[in-house]
Scaffold this motif. Structure first.
Motif, short mmCIF file in Angstrom:
data_model
loop_
_atom_site.label_atom_id
_atom_site.label_comp_id
_atom_site.label_asym_id
_atom_site.label_seq_id
_atom_site.Cartn_x
_atom_site.Cartn_y
_atom_site.Cartn_z
N ALA A 19 0.84 -1.19 0.00
CA ALA A 19 0.00 0.00 0.00
C ALA A 19 0.87 1.23 0.00
N PRO A 20 0.34 2.39 -0.46
CA PRO A 20 1.12 3.60 -0.42
C PRO A 20 1.64 3.87 0.98
N ASP A 21 2.91 4.26 1.03
CA ASP A 21 3.56 4.48 2.32
C ASP A 21 4.43 5.72 2.21
N GLN A 22 4.04 6.79 2.88
CA GLN A 22 4.80 8.01 2.86
C GLN A 22 5.24 8.32 4.28
N PRO A 23 6.39 7.78 4.68
CA PRO A 23 6.80 7.89 6.06
C PRO A 23 7.11 9.31 6.47
N ALA A 24 6.92 9.58 7.76
CA ALA A 24 7.29 10.88 8.30
C ALA A 24 8.80 10.95 8.39
N GLY A 25 9.29 12.16 8.62
CA GLY A 25 10.72 12.31 8.79
C GLY A 25 11.42 12.64 7.48
N GLY A 29 15.97 7.69 2.45
CA GLY A 29 17.29 7.86 1.84
C GLY A 29 17.76 9.30 1.94
N ASP A 30 18.84 9.59 1.24
CA ASP A 30 19.46 10.92 1.32
C ASP A 30 19.82 11.40 -0.08
N ARG A 47 12.43 14.96 -0.96
CA ARG A 47 12.29 13.85 -0.03
C ARG A 47 11.96 12.57 -0.77
N ILE A 48 12.70 11.52 -0.47
CA ILE A 48 12.47 10.22 -1.08
C ILE A 48 11.33 9.52 -0.34
N GLU A 49 10.32 9.08 -1.09
CA GLU A 49 9.18 8.38 -0.50
C GLU A 49 9.19 6.91 -0.90
N LYS A 50 8.94 6.05 0.05
CA LYS A 50 8.75 4.64 -0.24
C LYS A 50 7.26 4.39 -0.42
N LEU A 51 6.89 3.86 -1.58
CA LEU A 51 5.47 3.71 -1.94
C LEU A 51 4.94 2.31 -1.69
N ARG A 321 9.72 7.10 -4.95
CA ARG A 321 9.63 8.25 -5.84
C ARG A 321 10.22 9.47 -5.14
N ILE A 322 10.56 10.46 -5.96
CA ILE A 322 11.05 11.74 -5.45
C ILE A 322 10.55 12.84 -6.38
N ARG A 323 10.14 13.93 -5.79
CA ARG A 323 9.64 15.07 -6.55
C ARG A 323 10.81 16.00 -6.87
N LEU A 324 10.99 16.33 -8.16
CA LEU A 324 12.13 17.11 -8.60
C LEU A 324 11.70 18.44 -9.21
N THR A 325 12.68 19.28 -9.50
CA THR A 325 12.41 20.55 -10.16
C THR A 325 12.52 20.39 -11.66
#
Length: 331
Positions: A19-25, A29-30, A47-51, A321-325
């Motif tokens: 299931a979608p998982d967008q952890p706090a913090g 990763g970095d 911010r890198i999100e684990k989905l 996933r990660i949101r970029l410019t």
């Protein structure tokens, strides 16, 4: 705009895998920042999100525009998955390969892409071919032989705007790799397939061709080399006659982090996002290493999704996933 025919949903299985998982913090990763130019591509608060997780080894992501759906392979679980924000991950094609697994090291799909009509193109290891998924759920073979000999195990593929399909053919689907008795070709080729089915061998001297991508002007072909003894990305000049001027684009043989030179994608400005040791390496078109998206596990491939500013990454057991410019092409 490109679309997969809605009737393809008939092949979707109901089995959920995550299931979608967008952890706090800070995220999963970095970001390693090496060059100031990275700041124009990867925002400071990125911010890198684990989905989703629970897979065996994920690969080959491709975004389905209009359906807000990502498809990706689990190379070692014989399954193509789909992921949506609302529903998480579930099986899309539950058994990619059905048959005798004798002599086969990997039987599932690997790289995925879309053709000009939005149909799914599948690099199949077990069947040693590239196929196209039709609207009724059947698969049509696009190519399985070169000069009458079976391909090794097509790995990754990309279309040019003129309809040629560029792909790599290492031996990873065969037990014993180059020593497999099932192997019919004595090289690991880089090919292109014309819209009318003509297959051309572009280069046969790269040891383990893997991920493949085109520059925005389609004058440069990038091919990862996943050989543990030669971890590099190659660049080739490309024209109507084929490829020339093979050269090392970037060498990571000095890296000790887990991972190989693997799948890659390119943004609209020509920056290369290449999976390699320690994460997704980001290069300027001139070959300068700008930085690395460092995930918590080995990453194998990446693709643009959403509005073109989200990078989806397949990494061993998880989807990220990660949101970029910066912005990449949506197929």
């Amino acid at each position: 705009m490109k679309r997969l025919a809605r009737v393809l949903l008939a092949v979707v299985a109901a089995t959920a895998c995550g299931a979608p998982d967008q952890p706090a913090g800070p995220g999963a990763g970095d970001i390693l920042r090496v060059d100031p130019r990275l700041d124009a591509l990867v925002p400071a608060d990125a911010r890198i999100e684990k989905l989703a997780d629970g897979f065996v080894f994920t690969e080959g992501p491709v975004w389905i525009e209009g359906e807000s759906r990502l498809l990706f392979s689990d190379v070692r679980a014989n399954t193509i998955y789909q992921w949506t924000e609302a529903e998480g991950a579930s099986a899309f094609i539950d058994l990619v390969f059905e048959g005798d697994v004798t002599g086969r090291r990997s039987i599932s799909s690997n790289g995925l892409t879309l053709d000009a009509e939005g149909r799914l193109i599948i690099c199949e290891h077990g069947n040693r071919l590239i196929s196209r998924l039709e609207a009724d759920g059947t698969r049509t073979t696009l190519v399985d032989r070169y000069e009458g000999k079976r391909l090794n195990s097509p790995n990754d593929a990309v279309y040019s705007t003129d309809g040629w399909l560029y792909f790599t053919d290492p031996p990873y689907g065969l037990e014993g790799l180059e020593e497999s008795p099932m192997r019919e070709l004595d090289f690991n080729g880089i090919y292109r397939l014309s819209p009318d089915g003509e297959l051309q061998l572009l280069f046969a001297d790269q040891t383990r061709p893997n991920g493949i991508a085109l520059s925005p002007d389609e004058r440069t072909l990038y091919v990862a080399n996943s050989d543990a003894n030669d971890k590099v990305w190659y660049a080739y000049d490309l024209d109507d006659d084929g490829v020339s001027n093979p050269r090392v684009f970037y060498d990571v043989n000095d890296q000790t982090a887990p991972g190989a030179a693997d799948g890659m994608t390119v943004d609209l400005a020509g920056h290369i996002f290449a999976t390699g040791p320690g994460g997704v390496w980001i290069f300027a078109p001139d070959g300068t290493h700008l930085g690395t998206i460092q995930l918590d596990e080995v990453v194998a491939n990446a693709a643009w999704g959403d509005d073109g500013r989200t990078l989806y990454m397949t990494a061993s057991t998880g989807l990220y996933r990660i949101r970029l410019t910066t912005e990449g092409p949506i197929l």
